[in-house]
Structures are given as structure tokens and as C-alpha cells.
Scaffold this active site. Structure first.
Site, PDB file in Angstrom:
ATOM      1  N   CYS A 187      30.851  46.979  29.893  1.00 25.66           N
ATOM      2  CA  CYS A 187      31.364  45.608  29.723  1.00 25.66           C
ATOM      3  C   CYS A 187      32.889  45.565  29.840  1.00 25.66           C
ATOM      4  CB  CYS A 187      30.910  45.022  28.395  1.00 25.66           C
ATOM      5  SG  CYS A 187      31.795  45.659  26.965  1.00 25.66           S
TER       6      CYS A 187
ATOM      7  N   CYS B 158      34.817  46.408  26.662  1.00 24.03           N
ATOM      8  CA  CYS B 158      34.865  47.862  26.398  1.00 24.03           C
ATOM      9  C   CYS B 158      35.932  48.497  27.285  1.00 24.03           C
ATOM     10  CB  CYS B 158      33.521  48.516  26.701  1.00 24.03           C
ATOM     11  SG  CYS B 158      32.148  47.716  25.881  1.00 24.03           S
TER      12      CYS B 158
ATOM     13  N   ASP C 257      41.481  36.476  69.301  1.00 20.82           N
ATOM     14  CA  ASP C 257      42.151  37.061  70.461  1.00 20.82           C
ATOM     15  C   ASP C 257      41.087  37.106  71.564  1.00 20.82           C
ATOM     16  OD1 ASP C 257      43.894  38.673  72.049  1.00 20.82           O
ATOM     17  OD2 ASP C 257      42.754  40.415  71.423  1.00 20.82           O
TER      18      ASP C 257
END
Length: 707
Positions: free
Chosen positions: A19, A22, A400
Site C-alpha cells: 500500500c 506503507c 512525418d
């Protein structure tokens, strides 16, 4: 100082980092180690780079609160695939559930206040929440308010007001939510892990006429690899002996194998399908294309997208605000409105639980990690969450021409005979003269002659002479022939009306016209053009279907060629006769007019325009370092087909991020409104929080399915 910092740089891979809260705490703990000068934590890639003197034990101690395992980056650690229900922390969750059910059985048979019922619920709370309390209480003492602190306060509060069953349900749902979140994040990160396992860790090398198996770290540049059929290449290199079909899907996303012969470039992680090859190594293991892709993907996942930066900032103020609201609800009504303490403390605890910003904080990173990982596996390198988001907002794409919309190699499209000779004779004379020329159009004539079976032995040229900027002449079969532009022949003779008409007609089709003849007559006419890629028309059509408003071609070629190729490919606008500086100005003016503009080129001569665009997209990234460095997104194969997929993935990722944030906040608001009539129970609050987090993750994982 900078140098010594760089010398003490160590990178580690992390296991168990599930998480964002954490991760932030782990980072803070490492910064608190005195010998650490700086740290970079990459949550998406589950990786940490530390500057300074530090040991693995010190790092694991810093992550002990969450059981984070630290491994040196180079260590080949085969991560054990432990089934979900066999992991120790998950086992405790299921044991907690067992006692929770027993507790409710006891409650209905013996009563809510019975010591046996309370004891069983306490067992459920303690077994499921031991790790949670260990961290939560420590944080509480340090006045650090993260998710685990909020949960600890809520469960202690539930126990204080005698809601044992509710407390046990909250513990079980929270630990289940943590386990599922960890499982889902690992699934999202799997895309990088699978990339890291693409290239073999050992290879067969030919040294002093002996074949020895070496670790890839020990292989030197110029070593010769022996690659047998069915084996993967361990290093980038050039084929020096043999030929074979190579499946390059891992690098370029192309499913069709490519034939490789002497002199061809090959990449680590690609699969040799049938022949045996000897490959001369050209790059060290850390510089291979696959290593660069992994590095760039990991960096991309670490980079904060604009939405993520906003969410993180919002969450910083949101958590304290929720705590203040919870305290207000728990204390003010009983003190000033004669409310029931037990009832209002319960409501305050429910606010605390439902207010966890977990779903909100994870809403953006999990979507970005998933999308970037999925793209890398399909041969598209997106170099950051910001580019993923910007690509999702594009309105205009500029291209291009040469090598992007067209093949970049001219081909003979028309041969017209103007006297009594045949096509092959005209081609033979032209080939004999052009054999000595370095002009790109000459190679087109030589390729056409070879294709038609015209042999050089039958047509030999003598006394070749180049006529600068106009053409060339030589003697073929005792006669002097010229080949060159219409201008060259206009200087020698007056062209007939029919020849002039044919020249103009072909030029309007975007073709370059060359005349063949003597100094007295024109005997033939050859038209050459750069062919539009077979995929270009389809790609442009798909882009318009997806919602791109305008597709523009920027080319240095003349107006006639530009318009011919533009209409063939289905573009909405063509800007021709542009110098590199003009292309740059064209991109700037498109940005001014439409806002979000992408430029697609080969990443070398288009570098200024790529840099000026909102998103620069380079083609053929597998073969050019320039494309990998200059572009925001690199299509690893020299193939435009990946462009609509990239646009669709970006748009879906943007949609998923918006859905996640709306859903996470919407559910919180709805749950908080239920507090007013007192309908929100503690277990409903944790269920809302857990449900929001899991739905946000599941929604993000849908991005793995974008084809």
C-alpha cells in the site's frame, strides 16, 4: 559530493510492499537511518534506490512493520508462488473469520454480554488484528495518523463502548482488504516481472574454439554467442553466421517472426525459431534493449501523473479533516446537545473508518502501473504517467511522411516505352548506368530490374559520367544513353507534347519522373515513388474512429507528392515543403489552435518537432537509442498499427482514473450522509472503505484486457 553519492548508490527490489501508506512510512524509516544521504522509492515497480552506506538488514528492519523483504537488484530470487490462502498473514485472516462466526453463534445462543461471547470475539480481534495493532499503537504514540492508526482507534473505541462483535467484523474486513489489495497490486506489477524474465540469465559463448556457458554479467562485448533453435537470445548483437526466423514479440510486440541473416541486428529476449545462429555481442547486459525497456518502464511507473499529484496533495489535507470531523461528531452532541455518549462515539468511529483515504490514494497509481505494464508487453514504451494521461486527451496527431506513413524506400511504379524497345530493355539500359550511381532512386531501378529478372551481364555500361543534380550518362551496347530529370532532356532537345503531358500526369500523382534516351530522342520514361505503408490508411481511419479530430502530415517533399500521399492515406491536412524548423513551427501552431497535439516520427531528424509536441511518439524504438531517449512514447516495432492501440489504452486509462476518483469520493460522501440518521454501522463503514479500494483496483486491472 555528487560523485561520492553516486558511488554509494545501491538498488534493491522489494517484496510485500502493498500500500502507498506503507511505502511512505518505509521511505521515512530509511531516511531516518543516519548513514543514508538520499532515497528514491518506486512504489509501482516495488524497488528502492538508496544513496549512502546501508545493509539489507537495516532496510528490512525499516520495513519490519509491514514484513517487507529486501533483495539486492541483481540477486536472482525466484519468488515463491504461495497460494493466497497459504500465506501466514492470510491464514490468520481465515482463523479470525472462524472465531468471528463462532462469536455470532455464541451471541445468539448465550447473549451479547456473556463472557464466552466476549472472549471469542476478543480472540477473533487479537488473531486477525495483531499486526495491525502493533503498528497502529506505535503510530498512535508517535502521533502518526495513517490508515492503521485510524483502524486501531476505531477497534479500541468499539471495545470501549461494548461493540465486541462490530470490532471483530472491522478487524476481519480490514485484514481481508489488505490481503486482496496486496494480491491485486502484485498482479498489476506482474507485467514488469514477466519482462524481467524474458531474457535468459546464462548463454553459450564461443571462446578459444570452446563452447562455455556463462552468466550474462560475465559476457563481454565482441563475444560470440551460440544460439540453437528454440533458444532465446541472452544479449543484443549482430548475426555473424547462420540465418533463422526470430520471434521479436517480447521487444516489438510483433507476432510474425522476422528473418535474420548475417549483418542483421538481434535483441536479447527474442526467440530463435528454427536455424542455428552465431551472434557477436554489441552491448553489455545492462545496456541491452530489454534492460532499457525495463528501466524506462520502472521509471515511468515511479513518475507521478498530474492526477496522482493532485490526489496525493488532496489526501494530505483530507485525512486530518476526517479525524477532526470524527472527533466533532463523537464529542459535541453528548457535551452540548445531551446526546448519548455511546451512540455518538460509535458514529464518530464509523466516520473514522469510512474516512480512510485508501481507495482515493491508490486510484491513480494502480491504473498507471497496469496500463504502462500492459503497453510494454505489447511493444509500446510509455515513459511516464503524465504522457499516458496526455495521450488520452489528444485531439490532433501530426505525422512525418518518409519512413512513418511511407516505407521510406522508393519503388519503381511505372515504366513507359516510347519507341520500339520493350520494358526490360529500357530497364536494362537504366540499370547498367545506375549501377554506378549513389542516388536513392538508382537503388529503386536496380531492385526493379532484379525483380523482373534483368541480368547485369546482358547490359554493361562504359564511360559512366554523373551530371550533377540532373542525372548520368554512359555507353551501353556501343551507344551513349542518358538517364535523368526532365530538365536534363529539355536542355538537349524539345520534348514532344505527349511526353510533357505524361510527365505532368505522373508528377501530379506524387511520383518522381526520370527519362531514358539518347541526345536525340526519349526512348522511355520511369516513375519512382515512396510507397505508402499498407497499414497507414487503416491506422488513420481507426484514429478518426477513436475520436482524433485531425490528422496532419508534415513533409519536406513537394506539394504534389505530399497531397498524393495524404489523400491515399486519408489524412485531413497536408503541409508540404517544410524544413525541420518549419515542422517545429507547424507543431507549435497546431498546439496553439487545438491544445493537445502528438507528433509521430522516427525520432532522429524529427527530434525538435517531437520535443515541441504535447506527446512525442517515435517509431522503431527497438533499433534506435535516439527514439528511446527523445520520445515520450516509443513504438518498438517500425509499425504504425500500434498507434490506435496506444491512443485507445491512454483514453481508457484516463477514463478509469476519473471513474476511480469519482467512485472513491462518491462512496465516502454517501457513507458520511448515512451518519446523520445513524444508519452507518462500523462494519458497513469498513465494508464501504474495503469495497471502494477493491473496486478501484479491479477497475484498473481492466486495462490489462485492452487489445
Amino acid at each position: 559530493m555528487e560523485k561520492s553519492l553516486e558511488n554509494n548508490k545501491q538498488t534493491y527490489r522489494l517484496q510485500g510492499l502493498s500500500c502507498t501508506n506503507c511505502a511512505a512510512k518505509f521511505e521515512k524509516n530509511i531516511r531516518d537511518i543516519q548513514s543514508v544521504n538520499d532515497i528514491q522509492l518506486n512504489f509501482g515497480a516495488s524497488k528502492v534506490t538508496v544513496y549512502g552506506e546501508v545493509t539489507v538488514d537495516q532496510l528490512e528492519e525499516a520495513g519490519a512493520f509491514d514484513g517487507i523483504k529486501v533483495l539486492p537488484e541483481r540477486q536472482r530470487d525466484a519468488q515463491e508462488k504461495v497460494p493466497f490462502w497459504k500465506k501466514a498473514e492470510n491464514r490468520n485472516t481465515f482463523i479470525s473469520l472462524f472465531f468471528l462466526i463462532c462469536g455470532y453463534v455464541s451471541m445468539y445462543s448465550l447473549g451479547e454480554e456473556h463472557p464466552a461471547t466476549i472472549s471469542i470475539f476478543l480472540l477473533s480481534i487479537f488473531i486477525g488484528g495483531y499486526d495491525l495493532f502493533k503498528v497502529g499503537l506505535m503510530n498512535l504514540l508517535k502521533l502518526q495518523f495513517d490508515m492503521k492508526t485510524l483502524m486501531t482507534i476505531a477497534i479500541i473505541g468499539a471495545a470501549v463502548i461494548g461493540e465486541w462483535g462490530e470490532g471483530a467484523v472491522v478487524v476481519f474486513l480490514f485484514t481481508l482488504s489488505e490481503a486482496l489489495e496486496s494480491y491485486s497490486m502484485n498482479k498489476a506489477r506482474q507485467s514488469i516481472r514477466s519482462l524481467m524474465d524474458v531474457a535468459p540469465k546464462k548463454a553459450l559463448v564461443k571462446r578459444e574454439n570452446q563452447e562455455v556457458e556463462l552468466d550474462v554479467e560475465d559476457i563481454q562485448i565482441s563475444d560470440i554467442l551460440i544460439v540453437k533453435p528454440g533458444q532465446k537470445l541472452a544479449m543484443d548483437g549482430v548475426v555473424v553466421d547462420g540465418q533463422s526466423s526470430i520471434n521479436q514479440a517480447a521487444i516489438t510486440g510483433e507476432s510474425i517472426p522476422v528473418l535474420k541473416t548475417c549483418g542483421d541486428e538481434v535483441f536479447a529476449g527474442t526467440l530463435n525459431e528454427e536455424g542455428s545462429l552465431q551472434v557477436k555481442v554489441t552491448k553489455r547486459v545492462d545496456d541491452t534493449t530489454i534492460a532499457k525497456i525495463i528501466h524506462l518502464v520502472e521509471e515511468a511507473q515511479a513518475e507521478r501523473a498530474p492526477t496522482q499529484a493532485f490526489v496525493d496533495k488532496f489526501a494530505k489535507y483530507y485525512t486530518p479533516a476526517i479525524m477532526a470531523i470524527a472527533l466533532f461528531i463523537a464529542v459535541v452532541p453528548p457535551l452540548f446537545m445531551a446526546g448519548d455518549w455511546s451512540d455518538w462515539v460509535y458514529r464518530g468511529l464509523a466516520v473514522l473508518v469510512v474516512g480512510c483515504p485508501c481507495a482515493l490514494v491508490i486510484s491513480t497509481p494502480v491504473a498507471i502501473v497496469t496500463a504502462i505494464g500492459n503497453a510494454a508487453k505489447k511493444g509500446v514504451l510509455i515513459k511516464g504517467g503524465i504522457h499516458l494521461e496526455e495521450a488520452g486527451r489528444l485531439k490532433v496527431i501530426a505525422f512525418d511522411k518518409t519512413g512513418t506513413l511511407t516505407k521510406g524506400t522508393p519503388e519503381v511504379t511505372n515504366i513507359e516505352v516510347l519507341n520500339n524497345m520493350n520494358e526490360n530493355e529500357i530497364l536494362g539500359i537504366s540499370m547498367a548506368i545506375e549501377k554506378f550511381s549513389q542516388h536513392p532512386l538508382a537503388s529503386a531501378i536496380l531492385r526493379k530490374a532484379e525483380e523482373k529478372g534483368v541480368f547485369t551481364n546482358d547490359y554493361a555500361a562504359e564511360g559512366f559520367q554523373s551530371i550533377t543534380g540532373k542525372g548520368a550518362k554512359a555507353t551501353v551496347k556501343d551507344r551513349t544513353y542518358y538517364i535523368g530529370s526532365p530538365k536534363l532532356f529539355e536542355e538537349m532537345m524539345r520534348l514532344t507534347a505527349s511526353v510533357a503531358e505524361k510527365i505532368i500526369k505522373l508528377q501530379k500523382q506524387g511520383k518522381t519522373v526520370m527519362l531514358v534516351g539518347t541526345n536525340e530522342e526519349v526512348i522511355g520514361l520511369i516513375a519512382v515513388a515512396d510507397q505508402v505503408r499498407s497499414s497507414s490508411t487503416n491506422v488513420i481511419r481507426k484514429l478518426h474512429e477513436i475520436g482524433i479530430q485531425k490528422t496532419v502530415m508534415l513533409t519536406g517533399d513537394n506539394e504534389a507528392i505530399g497531397q498524393a500521399i495524404g489523400s491515399q492515406a486519408g489524412l485531413t491536412e497536408v503541409k508540404a515543403e517544410l524544413l525541420p524548423q518549419d515542422k517545429l513551427e507547424a507543431v507549435k501552431s497546431l498546439r496553439k489552435k487545438y491544445g493537445k497535439v502528438a507528433m509521430v516520427g522516427d525520432g532522429i531528424n524529427d527530434a525538435p518537432a517531437l520535443a515541441a509536441a504535447t506527446v512525442g511518439i517515435a517509431m522503431g524504438g527497438a533499433g534506435t537509442d535516439t527514439a528511446l531517449e527523445t520520445a515520450d512514447i516509443a513504438l518498438m516495432a517500425d509499425d504504425l498499427n500500434k498507434l490506435p492501440y496506444t491512443m485507445e489504452l491512454s483514453r481508457k486509462a484516463l477514463g478509469v482514473i476519473k471513474q476511480n476518483i469519482t467512485f472513491a469520493l462518491g462512496l465516502k460522501v454517501l457513507a458520511l450522509l448515512l451518519i446523520i440518521p445513524g444508519w452507518l454501522t462500523l462494519w458497513m463503514a469498513i465494508f464501504a472503505d474495503m469495497g471502494a479500494t477493491l473496486i478501484v483496483i479491479a477497475n484498473s486491472l481492466r486495462l490489462l484486457r485492452v487489445k
